[in-house]
Motif scaffolding. Structure first.
Motif, mmCIF file in Angstrom:
data_model
loop_
_atom_site.group_PDB
_atom_site.id
_atom_site.type_symbol
_atom_site.label_atom_id
_atom_site.label_comp_id
_atom_site.label_asym_id
_atom_site.label_seq_id
_atom_site.Cartn_x
_atom_site.Cartn_y
_atom_site.Cartn_z
ATOM 1 N N ILE A 161 43.565 25.740 44.215
ATOM 2 C CA ILE A 161 42.436 26.650 44.429
ATOM 3 C C ILE A 161 42.792 27.694 45.478
ATOM 4 O O ILE A 161 42.507 28.890 45.321
ATOM 5 C CB ILE A 161 41.183 25.853 44.852
ATOM 6 C CG1 ILE A 161 40.738 24.922 43.719
ATOM 7 C CG2 ILE A 161 40.052 26.809 45.234
ATOM 8 C CD1 ILE A 161 39.598 23.999 44.105
ATOM 9 N N GLY A 162 43.428 27.259 46.573
ATOM 10 C CA GLY A 162 43.827 28.203 47.623
ATOM 11 C C GLY A 162 44.812 29.240 47.130
ATOM 12 O O GLY A 162 44.678 30.439 47.449
ATOM 13 N N VAL A 163 45.803 28.814 46.351
ATOM 14 C CA VAL A 163 46.787 29.756 45.805
ATOM 15 C C VAL A 163 46.114 30.739 44.859
ATOM 16 O O VAL A 163 46.427 31.944 44.865
ATOM 17 C CB VAL A 163 47.913 28.986 45.078
ATOM 18 C CG1 VAL A 163 48.811 29.954 44.305
ATOM 19 C CG2 VAL A 163 48.744 28.203 46.091
ATOM 20 N N ALA A 164 45.171 30.252 44.049
ATOM 21 C CA ALA A 164 44.462 31.138 43.126
ATOM 22 C C ALA A 164 43.703 32.230 43.886
ATOM 23 O O ALA A 164 43.735 33.410 43.518
ATOM 24 C CB ALA A 164 43.500 30.332 42.263
ATOM 25 N N LEU A 165 43.035 31.839 44.967
ATOM 26 C CA LEU A 165 42.292 32.823 45.762
ATOM 27 C C LEU A 165 43.241 33.823 46.415
ATOM 28 O O LEU A 165 42.945 35.037 46.461
ATOM 29 C CB LEU A 165 41.473 32.101 46.841
ATOM 30 C CG LEU A 165 40.319 31.222 46.340
ATOM 31 C CD1 LEU A 165 39.664 30.501 47.509
ATOM 32 C CD2 LEU A 165 39.293 32.057 45.594
ATOM 33 N N LEU A 166 44.395 33.362 46.912
ATOM 34 C CA LEU A 166 45.362 34.254 47.538
ATOM 35 C C LEU A 166 45.910 35.261 46.531
ATOM 36 O O LEU A 166 46.013 36.467 46.819
ATOM 37 C CB LEU A 166 46.503 33.436 48.144
ATOM 38 C CG LEU A 166 47.647 34.245 48.775
ATOM 39 C CD1 LEU A 166 47.132 35.094 49.933
ATOM 40 C CD2 LEU A 166 48.762 33.315 49.246
ATOM 41 N N LEU A 167 46.244 34.788 45.342
ATOM 42 C CA LEU A 167 46.776 35.688 44.316
ATOM 43 C C LEU A 167 45.724 36.694 43.868
ATOM 44 O O LEU A 167 46.053 37.857 43.584
ATOM 45 C CB LEU A 167 47.276 34.874 43.118
ATOM 46 C CG LEU A 167 48.512 33.994 43.379
ATOM 47 C CD1 LEU A 167 48.868 33.196 42.136
ATOM 48 C CD2 LEU A 167 49.697 34.850 43.826
ATOM 49 N N GLN A 179 39.730 47.055 50.953
ATOM 50 C CA GLN A 179 38.281 46.890 51.111
ATOM 51 C C GLN A 179 37.669 46.173 49.908
ATOM 52 O O GLN A 179 36.773 45.338 50.043
ATOM 53 C CB GLN A 179 37.599 48.253 51.299
ATOM 54 C CG GLN A 179 37.923 48.923 52.628
ATOM 55 C CD GLN A 179 39.076 49.912 52.493
ATOM 56 O OE1 GLN A 179 39.910 49.774 51.595
ATOM 57 N NE2 GLN A 179 39.121 50.897 53.369
ATOM 58 N N TYR A 180 38.171 46.520 48.720
ATOM 59 C CA TYR A 180 37.685 45.847 47.519
ATOM 60 C C TYR A 180 38.132 44.385 47.500
ATOM 61 O O TYR A 180 37.379 43.505 47.080
ATOM 62 C CB TYR A 180 38.230 46.553 46.270
ATOM 63 C CG TYR A 180 37.623 47.905 45.983
ATOM 64 C CD1 TYR A 180 36.509 48.036 45.164
ATOM 65 C CD2 TYR A 180 38.180 49.070 46.508
ATOM 66 C CE1 TYR A 180 35.958 49.272 44.882
ATOM 67 C CE2 TYR A 180 37.644 50.320 46.228
ATOM 68 C CZ TYR A 180 36.531 50.413 45.415
ATOM 69 O OH TYR A 180 35.994 51.645 45.132
ATOM 70 N N SER A 181 39.372 44.137 47.905
ATOM 71 C CA SER A 181 39.894 42.773 47.852
ATOM 72 C C SER A 181 39.114 41.846 48.775
ATOM 73 O O SER A 181 38.878 40.680 48.447
ATOM 74 C CB SER A 181 41.387 42.760 48.210
ATOM 75 O OG SER A 181 41.598 43.154 49.546
ATOM 76 N N VAL A 182 38.694 42.357 49.933
ATOM 77 C CA VAL A 182 37.899 41.549 50.859
ATOM 78 C C VAL A 182 36.581 41.135 50.200
ATOM 79 O O VAL A 182 36.188 39.961 50.219
ATOM 80 C CB VAL A 182 37.623 42.311 52.163
ATOM 81 C CG1 VAL A 182 36.585 41.572 53.013
ATOM 82 C CG2 VAL A 182 38.909 42.484 52.959
ATOM 83 N N GLY A 183 35.917 42.112 49.586
ATOM 84 C CA GLY A 183 34.653 41.814 48.919
ATOM 85 C C GLY A 183 34.826 40.822 47.785
ATOM 86 O O GLY A 183 34.033 39.885 47.626
ATOM 87 N N ILE A 217 36.061 29.037 36.862
ATOM 88 C CA ILE A 217 34.990 29.821 37.486
ATOM 89 C C ILE A 217 35.574 30.970 38.303
ATOM 90 O O ILE A 217 35.051 32.092 38.279
ATOM 91 C CB ILE A 217 34.127 28.901 38.377
ATOM 92 C CG1 ILE A 217 33.341 27.916 37.520
ATOM 93 C CG2 ILE A 217 33.176 29.729 39.251
ATOM 94 C CD1 ILE A 217 32.718 26.779 38.305
ATOM 95 N N VAL A 218 36.660 30.698 39.033
ATOM 96 C CA VAL A 218 37.321 31.749 39.816
ATOM 97 C C VAL A 218 37.764 32.888 38.907
ATOM 98 O O VAL A 218 37.540 34.065 39.200
ATOM 99 C CB VAL A 218 38.523 31.164 40.595
ATOM 100 C CG1 VAL A 218 39.390 32.279 41.158
ATOM 101 C CG2 VAL A 218 38.050 30.256 41.718
#
Length: 327
Positions: A161-167, A179-183, A217-218
């Motif tokens: 899950i962490g790797v998916a969010l980082l990618l 700015q978009y990536s943060v949101g 879901i991600v």
């Protein structure tokens, strides 16, 4: 007369989504805090994948009736028991969670001294019950999943899950701007935490299928967010003097019909899965139902409104790339 669903969905809405962004932020903060509280106090109802147990591959004389197999094993009162189709139509996978030494010793005819003997006794009980109920059944393979291996699966699941969010963060950064990536990533973290909180509150079994559901879901939420972000970037370039809030509202409203149609058709499929899929698919389907709902909400009320706080630029680069948009 056409009855196409898309004709029933309005395409010219003017809902002021950004106007209620602070209320939406408060709702999201409350949802996250509630989920974290539930996780820390109630914990998760880990399944066999994460607690350890015994896995037995069986081959039945005819097509495997998972319902009948499950009913027989449930009568043993051994706790967590899972049965699912596996391989050919006459094969099934039976999984039984770890059973304590004390519980085994409570069963008439069994006396064990340690956990290893307890699991051996459990395998014997399962074998005897299935052979009696299904004459001719063949036990093809038996494996024990130790708590240590299960702990490694917990780490592996969390890491995935962490790797998916980082990618996803890296992808959005290159696709749009930081700015978009943060949101986008904050919206994804919101969805993941809310889903984990859902499992903590409901105490539905949390297993590897649940990890797969969270990763699904991600991906779903990110796809929905990218659609909205693409329209926002286009509208920023098109309406250079229009206030940012108006541009964001316009972009969300212009993609709303697509969001409703996509989420609606997805919901139909996963609700059907939850209703007729049986116990083996229940947790996976309920996670997706919750996740699609939360993901749709976060794309509209979290990801897009966060652009008002991250200082997104509105002036396009000279080559027209990168979505730079100055206020």
């Amino acid at each position: 007369m056409s009855l196409a669903l898309v004709r029933l969905i309005p395409t010219d809405t003017a809902i002021p989504f950004i106007k209620v962004r602070f209320v939406a932020f408060l709702v999201s903060v409350a949802l996250i805090l509630g989920s974290l509280t539930a996780f820390s106090t109630l914990g998760l109802n880990f399944g066999i994948d994460f607690k350890g147990g015994t896995a037995i591959e069986v081959k039945t004389p005819g097509p495997a009736d998972t319902g009948a197999l499950r009913e027989v094993l449930s009568g043993l009162d051994l706790g967590d028991v899972q049965v699912q189709g596996f391989g050919a139509e006459d094969e099934a996978l039976v999984r039984v969670g770890l059973v304590s030494t004390e519980r085994v010793n409570e069963i008439e005819g069994y006396s064990v001294a340690n956990d290893a003997e307890a699991q051996q006794a459990v395998r014997q009980m399962v074998s005897n019950a299935l052979e009696e109920a299904f004459p001719g059944i063949v036990f093809q393979k038996t494996e024990s999943l130790s708590p240590q291996v299960s702990g490694e699966l917990v780490v592996a699941g969390a890491s995935s899950i962490g790797v998916a969010l980082l990618l996803m963060l890296i992808y959005i950064w290159f696709r749009f701007e930081w700015q978009y990536s943060v949101g986008a990533v904050l919206a994804l973290i919101h969805d993941v935490i809310a889903t984990i909180g859902f499992f903590a509150i409901t105490q539905l079994e949390f297993n590897l299928s649940t990890i797969a559901a969270i990763l699904t879901i991600v991906g779903y939420s990110m796809n929905d967010t990218v659609i909205v972000y693409d329209r926002i970037r286009e509208d920023f370039r098109k309406f250079k003097t229009r206030p940012t809030v108006d541009v964001l509202n316009g972009a969300i409203n212009s993609t709303l019909s697509r969001t409703i149609l996509t989420s609606g058709t997805t919901m139909i499929a996963i609700v059907a899965m939850a209703v007729i899929g049986g116990p083996a698919l229940e947790g996976f389907a309920l996670a997706l139902i919750w996740g699609v709902g939360v993901g749709t909400y976060s794309s509209i009320f979290v990801a897009a409104p966060l652009l008002t706080l991250t200082g997104v630029k509105r002036e396009a680069n000279e080559d027209g790339s990168g979505g730079a948009l100055a206020p």
